[in-house]
Design an enzyme around this catalytic site. Structure first.
Site, PDB file in Angstrom:
ATOM      1  N   ARG A  70      36.544  21.354 -13.870  1.00  0.00           N
ATOM      2  CA  ARG A  70      35.974  21.539 -12.227  1.00  0.00           C
ATOM      3  C   ARG A  70      36.285  20.748 -11.066  1.00  0.00           C
ATOM      4  O   ARG A  70      35.874  21.630 -10.150  1.00  0.00           O
ATOM      5  CB  ARG A  70      34.623  20.515 -13.157  1.00  0.00           C
ATOM      6  CG  ARG A  70      33.722  21.177 -13.462  1.00  0.00           C
ATOM      7  CD  ARG A  70      32.693  20.050 -13.483  1.00  0.00           C
ATOM      8  NE  ARG A  70      31.746  20.481 -15.643  1.00  0.00           N
ATOM      9  CZ  ARG A  70      30.882  21.064 -15.477  1.00  0.00           C
ATOM     10  NH1 ARG A  70      30.196  22.076 -14.138  1.00  0.00           N
ATOM     11  NH2 ARG A  70      30.064  21.059 -16.641  1.00  0.00           N
ATOM     12  N   ARG A  96      26.241  25.950 -12.069  1.00  0.00           N
ATOM     13  CA  ARG A  96      27.478  25.049 -12.060  1.00  0.00           C
ATOM     14  C   ARG A  96      27.549  23.516 -10.978  1.00  0.00           C
ATOM     15  O   ARG A  96      27.221  23.490 -10.070  1.00  0.00           O
ATOM     16  CB  ARG A  96      29.062  25.489 -11.272  1.00  0.00           C
ATOM     17  CG  ARG A  96      29.158  27.150 -11.980  1.00  0.00           C
ATOM     18  CD  ARG A  96      29.629  26.894 -13.437  1.00  0.00           C
ATOM     19  NE  ARG A  96      30.613  25.723 -14.306  1.00  0.00           N
ATOM     20  CZ  ARG A  96      30.657  25.398 -14.538  1.00  0.00           C
ATOM     21  NH1 ARG A  96      29.653  26.416 -15.917  1.00  0.00           N
ATOM     22  NH2 ARG A  96      32.037  24.184 -15.037  1.00  0.00           N
ATOM     23  N   ILE A  97      27.363  22.744 -11.725  1.00  0.00           N
ATOM     24  CA  ILE A  97      26.996  21.589 -11.729  1.00  0.00           C
ATOM     25  C   ILE A  97      28.538  20.686 -10.595  1.00  0.00           C
ATOM     26  O   ILE A  97      29.499  21.502 -10.726  1.00  0.00           O
ATOM     27  CB  ILE A  97      26.930  20.483 -12.863  1.00  0.00           C
ATOM     28  CG1 ILE A  97      26.206  20.579 -13.227  1.00  0.00           C
ATOM     29  CG2 ILE A  97      27.941  19.111 -12.359  1.00  0.00           C
ATOM     30  CD1 ILE A  97      25.849  20.117 -15.072  1.00  0.00           C
ATOM     31  N   HIS A 114      15.345  23.739  -7.023  1.00  0.00           N
ATOM     32  CA  HIS A 114      15.078  23.717  -8.390  1.00  0.00           C
ATOM     33  C   HIS A 114      14.017  24.170  -8.954  1.00  0.00           C
ATOM     34  O   HIS A 114      12.713  22.928  -8.293  1.00  0.00           O
ATOM     35  CB  HIS A 114      14.997  22.233  -8.854  1.00  0.00           C
ATOM     36  CG  HIS A 114      15.564  21.843 -10.314  1.00  0.00           C
ATOM     37  ND1 HIS A 114      16.259  22.393 -10.901  1.00  0.00           N
ATOM     38  CD2 HIS A 114      14.727  21.456 -10.907  1.00  0.00           C
ATOM     39  CE1 HIS A 114      15.751  21.719 -12.556  1.00  0.00           C
ATOM     40  NE2 HIS A 114      14.740  21.149 -12.302  1.00  0.00           N
ATOM     41  N   GLU A 148      23.331  12.879  -7.639  1.00  0.00           N
ATOM     42  CA  GLU A 148      22.435  12.976  -9.007  1.00  0.00           C
ATOM     43  C   GLU A 148      22.245  13.967  -9.097  1.00  0.00           C
ATOM     44  O   GLU A 148      21.576  14.448  -7.891  1.00  0.00           O
ATOM     45  CB  GLU A 148      21.549  11.614  -8.591  1.00  0.00           C
ATOM     46  CG  GLU A 148      21.074  11.240 -10.070  1.00  0.00           C
ATOM     47  CD  GLU A 148      19.884  10.890  -9.433  1.00  0.00           C
ATOM     48  OE1 GLU A 148      18.993  10.607 -10.060  1.00  0.00           O
ATOM     49  OE2 GLU A 148      20.118  10.005  -7.908  1.00  0.00           O
ATOM     50  N   GLU A 179       9.019  30.068  -4.727  1.00  0.00           N
ATOM     51  CA  GLU A 179      10.366  29.703  -3.953  1.00  0.00           C
ATOM     52  C   GLU A 179      10.561  30.443  -3.154  1.00  0.00           C
ATOM     53  O   GLU A 179      11.449  29.996  -2.287  1.00  0.00           O
ATOM     54  CB  GLU A 179      11.059  30.332  -5.448  1.00  0.00           C
ATOM     55  CG  GLU A 179      11.592  29.493  -6.843  1.00  0.00           C
ATOM     56  CD  GLU A 179      12.244  30.013  -7.270  1.00  0.00           C
ATOM     57  OE1 GLU A 179      13.135  30.286  -7.216  1.00  0.00           O
ATOM     58  OE2 GLU A 179      11.909  29.152  -9.084  1.00  0.00           O
TER      59      GLU A 179
HETATM   60  N1  NHR Z   1      25.215  19.696  -8.189  1.00  0.00           N
HETATM   61  C1  NHR Z   1      25.015  18.139  -8.535  1.00  0.00           C
HETATM   62  N2  NHR Z   1      26.521  17.064  -7.596  1.00  0.00           N
HETATM   63  N3  NHR Z   1      23.835  17.820  -7.546  1.00  0.00           N
HETATM   64  C2  NHR Z   1      22.673  18.832  -7.608  1.00  0.00           C
HETATM   65  O1  NHR Z   1      21.995  18.745  -7.415  1.00  0.00           O
HETATM   66  C3  NHR Z   1      23.046  20.122  -8.140  1.00  0.00           C
HETATM   67  C4  NHR Z   1      24.516  20.059  -8.251  1.00  0.00           C
HETATM   68  C5  NHR Z   1      24.568  21.351  -8.500  1.00  0.00           C
HETATM   69  C6  NHR Z   1      23.998  22.202  -9.549  1.00  0.00           C
HETATM   70  C7  NHR Z   1      21.101  23.693  -9.209  1.00  0.00           C
HETATM   71  C8  NHR Z   1      20.803  22.367 -10.584  1.00  0.00           C
HETATM   72  C9  NHR Z   1      19.527  23.077 -10.739  1.00  0.00           C
HETATM   73  O2  NHR Z   1      18.910  23.180  -9.701  1.00  0.00           O
HETATM   74  C10 NHR Z   1      22.720  22.285  -9.295  1.00  0.00           C
HETATM   75  C11 NHR Z   1      22.258  20.711  -8.638  1.00  0.00           C
HETATM   76  C12 NHR Z   1      23.068  23.740 -13.034  1.00  0.00           C
HETATM   77  C13 NHR Z   1      23.324  22.907 -14.851  1.00  0.00           C
HETATM   78  C14 NHR Z   1      24.256  23.584 -15.270  1.00  0.00           C
HETATM   79  O3  NHR Z   1      23.810  22.026 -16.342  1.00  0.00           O
HETATM   80  C15 NHR Z   1      22.411  22.165 -13.934  1.00  0.00           C
HETATM   81  C16 NHR Z   1      21.451  21.526 -13.276  1.00  0.00           C
HETATM   82  C17 NHR Z   1      21.463  22.392 -11.975  1.00  0.00           C
HETATM   83  C18 NHR Z   1      22.427  23.261 -12.267  1.00  0.00           C
HETATM   84  N4  NHR Z   1      25.115  23.988 -15.631  1.00  0.00           N
HETATM   85  C19 NHR Z   1      26.089  23.879 -16.451  1.00  0.00           C
HETATM   86  C20 NHR Z   1      27.333  23.465 -16.065  1.00  0.00           C
HETATM   87  O4  NHR Z   1      28.206  23.047 -16.747  1.00  0.00           O
HETATM   88  C21 NHR Z   1      26.734  25.141 -16.979  1.00  0.00           C
HETATM   89  C22 NHR Z   1      25.328  26.399 -16.386  1.00  0.00           C
HETATM   90  C23 NHR Z   1      25.302  27.875 -16.905  1.00  0.00           C
HETATM   91  O5  NHR Z   1      26.491  27.522 -16.558  1.00  0.00           O
HETATM   92  O6  NHR Z   1      24.505  28.541 -17.364  1.00  0.00           O
HETATM   93  O7  NHR Z   1      27.305  23.497 -15.001  1.00  0.00           O
HETATM   94  O8  NHR Z   1      18.526  23.559 -11.578  1.00  0.00           O
HETATM   95  C1  GAR Z   2      14.998  30.127  -9.013  1.00  0.00           C
HETATM   96  O1  GAR Z   2      14.369  30.621  -9.886  1.00  0.00           O
HETATM   97  C2  GAR Z   2      15.650  29.185  -9.687  1.00  0.00           C
HETATM   98  O2  GAR Z   2      14.859  27.894  -8.975  1.00  0.00           O
HETATM   99  C3  GAR Z   2      16.596  28.863 -10.940  1.00  0.00           C
HETATM  100  O3  GAR Z   2      17.088  29.670 -10.525  1.00  0.00           O
HETATM  101  C4  GAR Z   2      16.882  31.410 -10.308  1.00  0.00           C
HETATM  102  C5  GAR Z   2      17.507  32.039  -9.846  1.00  0.00           C
HETATM  103  O4  GAR Z   2      17.821  32.957  -9.067  1.00  0.00           O
HETATM  104  N1  GAR Z   2      17.455  27.864 -10.429  1.00  0.00           N
HETATM  105  C6  GAR Z   2      18.409  27.147 -11.916  1.00  0.00           C
HETATM  106  O5  GAR Z   2      17.748  27.764 -12.647  1.00  0.00           O
HETATM  107  C7  GAR Z   2      18.799  26.006 -10.962  1.00  0.00           C
HETATM  108  N2  GAR Z   2      19.612  25.131 -12.440  1.00  0.00           N
HETATM  109  P1  GAR Z   2      17.319  33.855  -8.053  1.00  0.00           P
HETATM  110  O6  GAR Z   2      19.545  34.804  -8.823  1.00  0.00           O
HETATM  111  O7  GAR Z   2      17.159  35.047  -8.333  1.00  0.00           O
HETATM  112  O8  GAR Z   2      17.054  33.757  -6.816  1.00  0.00           O
END
Ligand code: NHR
Ligand code: GAR
Length: 220
Positions: A70, A96-97, A114, A148, A179
């Protein structure tokens, strides 16, 4: 931001890009004083990349599977993003986190959307989790991104009712309509200088926002 030098925005995506499209549409309609300098996807061949190209926006792929860690991915992503000199980084369905090093670098200039009423349902599969919990309402939150996960201060939240017979898909559809309204709104606030983050809180027009952010109630 003055009219001669619009806010430069880089958008990160992983998929369909309907939120990206909402930003492009608002910008093209003259309702969003930004320049979308680049769109970057961590997944190749997604529809959001075509949306960018169709709008004449540079589109790049940085495939996370090509990186050993990462940390390595996030460093390469930072270099690519910063080559476009953004004022604001927008996560639009980016999946991606991100490491604390990355979020620290863009602190106060990175937004995410989100699909839940944060602090409820951080992480994934939010629509199904809200249905399974028997909630009567659900929604979506725009927030500043901090280390976080889904924990940064909220900017704006739209509340949507859950109807009998809703599936994750039907609910997601109604949430996504909201959204596409609240993301351009939040980006506009940042671009015109009304919105910033201070001491870990969201400030709009000089006033501290409540924990939900600015609330738009669509349950009525
Ligand atoms: N990173 C940080 N540090 N803080 C946030 O608030 C973040 C972030 C990265 C992404 C979007 C988030 C959401 O809106 C976001 C906010 C992906 C995952 C996840 O578990 C969780 C939250 C969000 C986006 N991703 C997996 C991973 O291992 C992969 C999942 C996949 O590829 O489908 O990275 O929800
Ligand atoms: C949206 O609904 C957004 O809120 C969600 O994915 C969709 C993306 O749609 N985001 C997450 O779930 C982040 N974890 P889009 O690619 O059509 O904008």
């Amino acid at each position: 931001m003055s009219e001669t030098k619009p806010c430069r925005v880089v958008v990160l995506i992983s998929g369909g890009g309907t939120n990206l499209q909402a930003l492009i549409d608002a910008q093209q309609a003259g309702q969003l004083p930004v320049e979308i300098a680049a769109v970057i996807s961590n997944r190749p061949d997604v529809k959001g990349l075509q949306r960018a190209t169709s709008a004449g926006i540079p589109a790049d792929v940085l495939d996370h599977t090509a990186f050993a860690s990462r940390e390595d991915f996030d460093r390469a992503l930072t270099t690519l993003i910063d080559s476009h000199s953004p004022d604001l980084l927008v996560l639009a369905g980016f999946m991606r986190i991100l490491t604390a090093e990355f979020t620290g670098h863009y602190l106060g200039r990175m937004l995410n959307i989100h699909p839940s009423l944060l602090p409820k349902y951080q992480g994934l599969h939010t629509h199904q989790r809200a249905i399974d919990a028997g909630d009567s309402c659900h929604g979506v939150t725009v927030h500043f991104v901090t280390a976080e996960l889904d924990g940064g201060p909220a900017v704006v939240q739209a509340k949507v009712g859950i109807k009998a017979g809703d599936t994750a898909e039907t609910l997601a559809q109604r949430v996504q309509q909201q959204e596409h309204i609240i993301y351009p709104l939040a980006v506009n606030w940042f671009a015109n200088g009304s919105l910033h983050m201070q001491d870990g809180k969201s400030i709009l027009n000089g006033e501290l926002l409540p924990p939900s952010g600015h609330l738009i109630d669509c349950t009525g």
